[in-house]
Design a protein around this motif. Sequence first.
Motif, PDB file in Angstrom:
ATOM      1  N   LEU A 128       0.817  -1.223   0.000  1.00  0.00           N
ATOM      2  CA  LEU A 128       0.000   0.000   0.000  1.00  0.00           C
ATOM      3  C   LEU A 128       0.847   1.268   0.000  1.00  0.00           C
ATOM      4  O   LEU A 128       0.305   2.367  -0.132  1.00  0.00           O
ATOM      5  CB  LEU A 128      -0.937   0.014   1.211  1.00  0.00           C
ATOM      6  CG  LEU A 128      -2.018  -1.066   1.247  1.00  0.00           C
ATOM      7  CD1 LEU A 128      -2.839  -0.947   2.515  1.00  0.00           C
ATOM      8  CD2 LEU A 128      -2.909  -0.986   0.011  1.00  0.00           C
ATOM      9  N   THR A 129       2.157   1.132   0.175  1.00  0.00           N
ATOM     10  CA  THR A 129       3.030   2.313   0.206  1.00  0.00           C
ATOM     11  C   THR A 129       4.196   2.126  -0.765  1.00  0.00           C
ATOM     12  O   THR A 129       5.329   1.887  -0.347  1.00  0.00           O
ATOM     13  CB  THR A 129       3.555   2.586   1.627  1.00  0.00           C
ATOM     14  OG1 THR A 129       4.166   1.362   2.123  1.00  0.00           O
ATOM     15  CG2 THR A 129       2.443   3.013   2.556  1.00  0.00           C
ATOM     16  N   PRO A 130       3.933   2.223  -2.067  1.00  0.00           N
ATOM     17  CA  PRO A 130       5.017   2.121  -3.043  1.00  0.00           C
ATOM     18  C   PRO A 130       6.050   3.229  -2.815  1.00  0.00           C
ATOM     19  O   PRO A 130       5.749   4.280  -2.245  1.00  0.00           O
ATOM     20  CB  PRO A 130       4.297   2.311  -4.387  1.00  0.00           C
ATOM     21  CG  PRO A 130       2.863   1.998  -4.109  1.00  0.00           C
ATOM     22  CD  PRO A 130       2.627   2.418  -2.691  1.00  0.00           C
ATOM     23  N   SER A 131       7.260   2.993  -3.288  1.00  0.00           N
ATOM     24  CA  SER A 131       8.325   3.973  -3.107  1.00  0.00           C
ATOM     25  C   SER A 131       8.014   5.251  -3.895  1.00  0.00           C
ATOM     26  O   SER A 131       7.270   5.229  -4.881  1.00  0.00           O
ATOM     27  CB  SER A 131       9.661   3.402  -3.567  1.00  0.00           C
ATOM     28  OG  SER A 131       9.675   3.276  -4.979  1.00  0.00           O
ATOM     29  N   MET A 132       8.611   6.363  -3.452  1.00  0.00           N
ATOM     30  CA  MET A 132       8.382   7.633  -4.110  1.00  0.00           C
ATOM     31  C   MET A 132       8.853   7.605  -5.562  1.00  0.00           C
ATOM     32  O   MET A 132       8.221   8.195  -6.444  1.00  0.00           O
ATOM     33  CB  MET A 132       9.108   8.749  -3.355  1.00  0.00           C
ATOM     34  CG  MET A 132       8.846  10.140  -3.907  1.00  0.00           C
ATOM     35  SD  MET A 132       7.107  10.630  -3.810  1.00  0.00           S
ATOM     36  CE  MET A 132       6.953  10.892  -2.043  1.00  0.00           C
ATOM     37  N   SER A 133       9.949   6.906  -5.845  1.00  0.00           N
ATOM     38  CA  SER A 133      10.451   6.862  -7.223  1.00  0.00           C
ATOM     39  C   SER A 133       9.448   6.193  -8.154  1.00  0.00           C
ATOM     40  O   SER A 133       9.243   6.633  -9.294  1.00  0.00           O
ATOM     41  CB  SER A 133      11.798   6.137  -7.274  1.00  0.00           C
ATOM     42  OG  SER A 133      11.681   4.802  -6.809  1.00  0.00           O
ATOM     43  N   LEU A 134       8.785   5.130  -7.677  1.00  0.00           N
ATOM     44  CA  LEU A 134       7.781   4.468  -8.499  1.00  0.00           C
ATOM     45  C   LEU A 134       6.571   5.368  -8.733  1.00  0.00           C
ATOM     46  O   LEU A 134       6.043   5.450  -9.848  1.00  0.00           O
ATOM     47  CB  LEU A 134       7.322   3.160  -7.837  1.00  0.00           C
ATOM     48  CG  LEU A 134       8.375   2.065  -7.618  1.00  0.00           C
ATOM     49  CD1 LEU A 134       7.705   0.803  -7.100  1.00  0.00           C
ATOM     50  CD2 LEU A 134       9.151   1.778  -8.889  1.00  0.00           C
ATOM     51  N   LEU A 135       6.150   6.065  -7.686  1.00  0.00           N
ATOM     52  CA  LEU A 135       4.979   6.936  -7.811  1.00  0.00           C
ATOM     53  C   LEU A 135       5.258   8.122  -8.723  1.00  0.00           C
ATOM     54  O   LEU A 135       4.409   8.528  -9.524  1.00  0.00           O
ATOM     55  CB  LEU A 135       4.539   7.413  -6.427  1.00  0.00           C
ATOM     56  CG  LEU A 135       4.016   6.329  -5.476  1.00  0.00           C
ATOM     57  CD1 LEU A 135       3.681   6.929  -4.124  1.00  0.00           C
ATOM     58  CD2 LEU A 135       2.798   5.624  -6.074  1.00  0.00           C
TER      59      LEU A 135
END
Length: 307
Positions: free
Chosen positions: A6-13
């Motif tokens: 539920l908390t993908p990394s910032m780079s992926l987002l």
Amino acid sequence: MNYRKLTPSMSLLLAFEASARHESFTRAAQELSLTQSAVSRQVQALEAMLNLELFTREGKRIVPTDIGRAYMTEIAQALTLIRTATLQALTANAPKTQLRVATLPTFGAKWLLPRLHRFYQAHPDLQIDLDSRIGAADFATQDLDAAIVVGDGRWPDVIAHRLYAEELVLVGNPATLPFARKSKRGAVPTIKALEGLTLLRVRSFPDAWREWCAHSGLPHDALRPGPSFELTSHLIQAVVAGIGVGLVPRMLVEDELREKRLLSPFEAVASSRSYYLVYPERAQRHPVLIAFRDWLLQELAAPDAAR
């Protein structure tokens, strides 16, 4: 439920949001200073992590799926909140002496810069950093405090102060408009007077000639459209060079009219647009913005505002 999922990394987002907004891995990569393949891999990693198809691929083109578009909308809002919170944290203890303002290129060169010394005389400890940009400012993704733009005043999520109601004048050089030297200012435009003239246009205001003709009671289709320009300053130079006639904001050609490099035989016509100073709500207490806003409004309220 796996909370990591539920908390993908910032780079992926960031890779996903930019790709969905541009509908292009290439343009997203340019914005994020990454390679196209790196952005594509990050989006694929996010899809695998969520077990969702976020895009459909059509050759080199990508289109968000319904789920991807809905996800992008929510992610974009969250990223805006993060950027705003980070900016506020970074600037919390910084001295408020600088302001970064985007301005329309021709307005900046022809009106703002010749007067900006008066702002510095009144506020010697403050600094205005100017960017030249065309179109709306995106305060969520651009490092800006405020912008001077032109339009109808309907922009979401910003505070807008009307600076100047645009007045358009038809201008040409003396060789292009020989009749203008004999006619009094305020003559009634006729099809005969404009017959054979080339109408120069600014791409950001495609309806300018249509509005002017409607106000003057002339059939727009009877006149000959000519080249278009991205910058009003380029259109003004083209008019001076005799390429055609142009419709321009009166305040931007006062020097040329005074020096007789251009003639304007007809009265100015109010357009559907105005100039505005706009800024996000988070900047409304910025002391330099307050000083700059008040100075702008005072300058434009002066009798010689258009000179």
